[in-house]
Scaffold this motif. Structure first.
Motif, short mmCIF file in Angstrom:
data_model
loop_
_atom_site.label_atom_id
_atom_site.label_comp_id
_atom_site.label_asym_id
_atom_site.label_seq_id
_atom_site.Cartn_x
_atom_site.Cartn_y
_atom_site.Cartn_z
N GLY A 30 0.78 -1.23 0.00
CA GLY A 30 0.00 0.00 0.00
C GLY A 30 0.81 1.28 0.00
O GLY A 30 0.36 2.29 0.54
N GLY A 31 1.95 1.28 -0.61
CA GLY A 31 2.72 2.51 -0.70
C GLY A 31 4.15 2.27 -1.09
O GLY A 31 4.75 1.26 -0.72
N MET A 32 4.71 3.20 -1.86
CA MET A 32 6.13 3.17 -2.22
C MET A 32 6.89 4.12 -1.32
O MET A 32 6.38 5.16 -0.92
CB MET A 32 6.32 3.61 -3.68
N TRP A 33 8.13 3.75 -1.04
CA TRP A 33 8.99 4.71 -0.36
C TRP A 33 9.88 5.39 -1.40
O TRP A 33 9.83 5.09 -2.58
CB TRP A 33 9.78 4.04 0.77
N ARG A 34 10.68 6.34 -0.95
CA ARG A 34 11.32 7.29 -1.87
C ARG A 34 12.16 6.63 -2.96
O ARG A 34 12.09 7.03 -4.13
CB ARG A 34 12.17 8.27 -1.07
N GLY A 465 11.26 16.90 -2.39
CA GLY A 465 9.96 16.60 -1.78
C GLY A 465 8.87 16.41 -2.81
O GLY A 465 7.78 15.90 -2.49
N ARG A 466 9.16 16.78 -4.06
CA ARG A 466 8.20 16.61 -5.15
C ARG A 466 7.98 15.15 -5.51
O ARG A 466 7.07 14.82 -6.28
CB ARG A 466 8.71 17.40 -6.37
N ARG A 467 8.78 14.25 -4.95
CA ARG A 467 8.69 12.84 -5.33
C ARG A 467 7.31 12.24 -4.98
O ARG A 467 6.84 11.33 -5.68
CB ARG A 467 9.78 12.03 -4.64
N SER A 468 6.67 12.73 -3.92
CA SER A 468 5.34 12.21 -3.60
C SER A 468 4.35 12.58 -4.71
O SER A 468 3.48 11.77 -5.07
CB SER A 468 4.86 12.76 -2.26
#
Length: 568
Positions: A30-34, A465-468
């Motif tokens: 349920g989610g990717m990290w950076r 921080g734009r990666r999200s």
């Protein structure tokens, strides 16, 4: 020892299936990290855009991005992102098993492959959308190819026809051809592996140590040196490009006092219940005599596994004392040495138990003979202590009555590995929690979707921080990226090219409110960025705005700022 192909097939296939099952469990967390998000957004760019990016950043991962491009083109999702790593981890478990079967016997391979599969570190990177599991598979494959090529070279195939027999000439040519193919395959696999991650080049150091310990003849050294030389030539352009991108690893620090212990626990198992027996088996595998080769140029499990386990991490840690480059994931491929040694130690324990049982049988036979009874029949000639194919030694030596000793010992080893797996289940379960990663960009995007409205201005501090927003753009749909000048894919950068400081001041001057998506360190007073645009963000937001609302998650902060009321 005559090894049956079905035994080897089972010994290889079972660890593959176990590793695949463990890796598949919870793969969609349920989610990717950076780092995964970088893979996700870069691999989905066009090939020219990927090539443009590699000239400025992430050249070390270039081949991996190119391999992931068609995968994510088929289905751009988190499971597809991690599936190549899962398949690579399963292949690695099978290759470790094949290596153990080649160097010793099928059950040693089975134990080693299963030990690899149940190690939490292997399971962790099986669910990571990065190149490390693929590198581990490449190293395991190259090590197996080294063992096969060196054995073929040592066996002397290729001198065919030395006695003038013309009938042997085709056989000699075939043997020479097979030897060349074997070393070419070895060199090709190592070359691809080091292109996936250049720190894998340290495997050449381990392989050289293996040839030294095995006292390989000059012909093997010559063939290996040719293959290694080609690998280094292939790596050279990547090394030159990546050396100019050294800022990417500026976050690394010199290894501390707990580095070795942490790596040891990662390789063998973090729980004390597993660590103690694991180290005991490794010590048993290395106990004098050091399982010496029966003859010059013969490989054994310790001569292959010990350099693989020790030398790459030791070399990288030593270099990192002066030039920080070390991280546990960069030496994941060395993990394969630990289960091989532990399995070899278990095999040595079984052989010792059998010798004790045989001695007891002989003593009982002598006693019965002395009392007038008939002694036990002697074992067949040539049976020896080889548990894989020898005759049934009788119920006294069996672990389970009615089951042949080799299979009883094999099942006992599998049972012990199962207990190790059960004891580490809490660790494996915890690792599947998204909170175990440094951050979860899906949570950040979901928070933005709940709190931001279409048209809201957003400022990313710093630009990474734009990666999200790049990984999960739906959460930021309709918002305005105030600082962005050129999007990431077009600009050939990871996070886009931002406007200059003067233009950013002008854009911020017309705002009454702005959302800031910030890294935690960026909001601390000690942080002073070198980039002038980042300094303008800090200055203007700090002087002209005040915080109104905040949402904090591990690795990211969403904060709403409103313009200060004018002072009278």
């Amino acid at each position: 020892m005559v090894v049956k192909r079905p035994q080897v097939a089972v010994a290889v296939l079972v660890p593959v299936l176990v590793m695949f099952g463990i890796g598949l469990w919870g793969i969609d967390r349920g989610g990717m990290w950076r780092d995964e998000a970088v893979t996700f957004q870069v691999a989905r760019r066009s090939l020219p855009q990927i090539w443009q990016l590699l000239h400025s950043v992430d050249a070390v991962h270039g081949l991996y991005y190119l391999l992931m491009h068609p995968v994510l083109a088929l289905h751009p999702g988190e499971v597809a992102l991690r599936l190549p790593s899962l398949c690579a981890a399963a292949a690695t478990a099978g290759l470790v098993a094949a290596l153990g079967a080649w160097l010793a016997r099928p059950r040693v391979g089975l134990w080693a492959g299963l030990l690899y599969a149940v190690t939490p570190m292997a399971g962790h990177f099986a669910q990571e959308g990065r190149s490390y599991a693929l590198v581990a598979a490449g190293v395991a494959a190259s090590t197996l190819l080294l063992a096969r090529a060196a054995t073929a070279d040592t066996d002397g195939g290729g001198n065919g026809g030395g006695d003038g027999d013309l009938e042997d000439a085709p056989v000699g040519r075939l043997a020479r051809h097979a030897r060349v193919v074997g070393w070419c395959a070895y060199g090709g696999v190592v070359a691809v592996t080091v292109l996936l991650h250049e720190f894998a080049v340290l495997i050449l150091l381990a392989h050289a140590a293996t040839l030294t310990l095995a006292r390989m003849p000059r012909r093997v050294w010559r063939d290996w040196a040719c293959a290694a030389g080609v690998v280094l030539l292939v790596l050279l352009p990547l090394a030159l490009v990546s050396s100019g991108q050294a800022d990417q690893v500026a976050w690394l620090r010199p290894p501390g006092g707990g580095t070795v212990e942490r790596l040891l626990r990662s390789f063998t198992g973090p729980t004390q219940l597993v660590l103690g027996p694991y180290l005991l088996l490794i010590a048993l595998a290395l106990r004098h005599p050091f399982t010496p080769p029966a003859r010059r140029g013969e490989l054994s499990v310790p001569t292959v596994a010990l350099p693989l386990l020790l030398l790459p991490p030791a070399a990288l840690i030593a270099v990192s004392r002066h030039w920080p480059l070390y991280d546990d994931r960069y030496v994941l491929y060395a993990l394969a040495g630990a289960p091989l040694l532990a399995a070899a130690g278990a095999e040595r324990l079984v052989l010792a138990a059998r010798r004790v049982g045989l001695a007891r049988r002989e003593a009982d036979g002598l006693m019965r003979g002395g009392l007038g009874g008939a002694p036990d029949p002697a074992p067949r000639a040539g049976a020896g202590p080889d548990l894989g194919t020898g005759p049934d030694p009788g119920p006294e030596l069996g672990l389970v009555r009615g089951v042949r000793v080799p299979y009883a010992a094999t099942l006992a080893g599998v049972l012990a590995i199962t207990l190790a797996f059960v004891s580490q289940l809490p660790v494996l379960r915890e690792d599947r929690d998204p909170a175990r990663r440094p951050d979860n960009l899906a949570v950040v995007s979901a928070a933005a979707a709940q709190r931001m409205s279409p048209g809201d201005p957003v400022l990313f501090l710093p630009s990474l921080g734009r990666r999200s927003a790049l990984a999960y753009p739906k959460g930021f749909h309709g918002t305005r990226d105030i600082a962005l000048e050129e999007p990431a894919p077009v600009s050939g950068t990871l996070y886009g090219r931002e406007t200059g400081p003067d233009e950013l001041r002008r854009r911020l001057a017309g705002l009454d409110r702005v959302w800031v998506v910030a890294e935690p360190y960026a909001l601390k007073s000690a942080w002073y960025p070198s980039d002038p645009t980042e300094r303008v963000k800090l200055t203007v937001v700090g002087e002209e705005f005040v915080p109104r609302a905040e949402f904090v998650r591990k690795g990211s902060i969403l904060r709403l700022y409103v313009r200060r009321a004018p002072t009278m």
